[in-house]
Scaffold this active site. Structure first.
Site, short mmCIF file in Angstrom:
data_model
loop_
_atom_site.label_atom_id
_atom_site.label_comp_id
_atom_site.label_asym_id
_atom_site.label_seq_id
_atom_site.Cartn_x
_atom_site.Cartn_y
_atom_site.Cartn_z
CE1 TYR A 282 2.81 5.84 -0.45
CE2 TYR A 282 4.74 5.07 -1.62
CZ TYR A 282 4.18 5.72 -0.55
OH TYR A 282 4.99 6.26 0.41
CE LYS B 36 3.79 9.40 -0.98
NZ LYS B 36 3.22 10.31 0.05
N1 SER Z 1 7.68 2.82 2.70
C1 SER Z 1 6.85 3.06 1.55
C2 SER Z 1 6.28 1.79 1.04
O1 SER Z 1 6.95 0.79 1.12
C3 SER Z 1 7.62 3.71 0.45
O2 SER Z 1 7.65 5.08 0.64
O3 SER Z 1 5.21 1.79 0.53
#
Ligand code: SER
Length: 318
Positions: A142, A146
């Site tokens: 993730y 980003k």
């Molecule tokens: N809310 C997201 C997550 O916990 C972080 O940007 O993956």
């Protein structure tokens, strides 16, 4: 911004960003698009809803042409914990939707908003008052998406003049659609669980793990204020640290217990979420957002707890 397309509009942020944009720009000027039929139906109840797989570049461009869109808000993402279960899919989806947004924006002269996240940082980042410009070596797919997304968005701005802007969102607390698959989700889930009979919540994140959090009204204001900001003032673009409160599960649960004395909490730690939360900032320094476009949050933890409990209780009696 006159004609806005929100992709991934059926998720936690989109569900509230779409009505917020409708209020500011008019119902006819906001198009909500989502992959799931159920979400499209819900979008159609409140305005314009379209079904879209944002990784399908032709279908995406067709919508932009059809509605003469000038601003794309790309909210498509698999979040951090789910991403660790399906890293390849996370890359394909998160980067595919972004690359299409950027290419289509380039062709049709649109601006682009894509959220970045506290997840863009990693364990080698300074965790306290994390600076705007610092080490970014995330430990999750993730976060890798980003950081790559921030760089790609800046590249499309400097190389092709696409007006790309972004904020690094903290965990977002809200009472519309619930988040799914994130590490910060506990700070939403707890409110739904604690008002049920039994008043109990089992948390998967360690009790002393600090992360930045933000209430949805501040998050929505951040998006529209940044997109309306005078470009001449923007030294940064992709992406701005924004912060409003930072707490750990223990502190949040104590605040809830003050209001619901028989509330009880325990922990069943998810090692993936524990590692992720330990790698993210405890609290970010958001002074660049404050200086460059006047960012100023309104909500703190105590007020959020009162508001969330009231809102979630109201929903549960409907
Ligand atoms: N809310 C997201 C997550 O916990 C972080 O940007 O993956």
């Amino acid at each position: 911004m006159k004609r806005i397309l929100v992709v991934g509009a059926g998720g936690q942020i989109g569900t509230e960003l779409v009505p917020h944009l409708q209020k500011l720009y008019g119902k006819d000027n906001v198009i909500g698009a989502d992959l799931k039929d159920l979400q499209v139906e819900k979008l159609r109840e409140g305005g314009i809803g379209e079904k879209l797989d944002a990784t399908d570049a032709n279908a995406f461009a067709d919508l932009v042409k059809k509605y003469k869109v000038d601003s794309i808000f790309n909210l498509v993402a698999l979040l951090s914990a789910t991403g660790e279960k399906m890293p390849e899919l996370a890359w394909k989806l998160n980067m595919g939707a972004l690359l299409n947004s950027l290419n289509i924006a380039k062709e049709f002269k649109c601006s682009v908003f894509t959220p970045s996240s506290i997840g863009a940082f990693g364990s080698s980042t300074p965790h306290y008052k994390t600076p705007q410009d610092t080490v970014m070596r995330p430990n999750t797919i993730y976060g890798v998406c980003k950081v790559a997304g921030e760089l790609l968005s800046d590249y499309y701005f400097t190389r092709f003049g696409v007006d790309t802007r972004s904020v690094r969102f903290p965990g977002i607390i809200s009472n519309g659609a619930q988040p799914g698959g994130g590490t910060t989700d506990y700070a939403v889930e707890v409110f739904y669980e604690i008002i049920k009979d039994g008043h109990h919540y089992t948390c998967e994140v360690p009790q002393d793990s600090y992360m930045d959090m933000m209430y949805m009204p501040d998050a929505l204001k951040a998006v529209t204020d940044l997109m309306e900001a005078d470009p001449a003032r923007l030294i940064h673009r992709n992406s701005f640290n924004i912060a409003s409160m930072s707490f750990c599960p223990k502190e949040l649960f104590e605040a809830i217990k003050k209001r619901i004395p028989d509330a009880s909490f325990d922990y069943d730690i998810d090692p993936v979420k524990a590692a992720i939360s330990a790698s993210w900032p405890d609290i970010m320094d958001d002074s660049c957002a404050r200086e460059e476009w006047g960012w100023k949050p309104e909500w703190g933890m105590e007020a959020v707890v009162d508001d969330m409990l009231a809102a979630v209780r109201k929903k549960s009696v409907k």
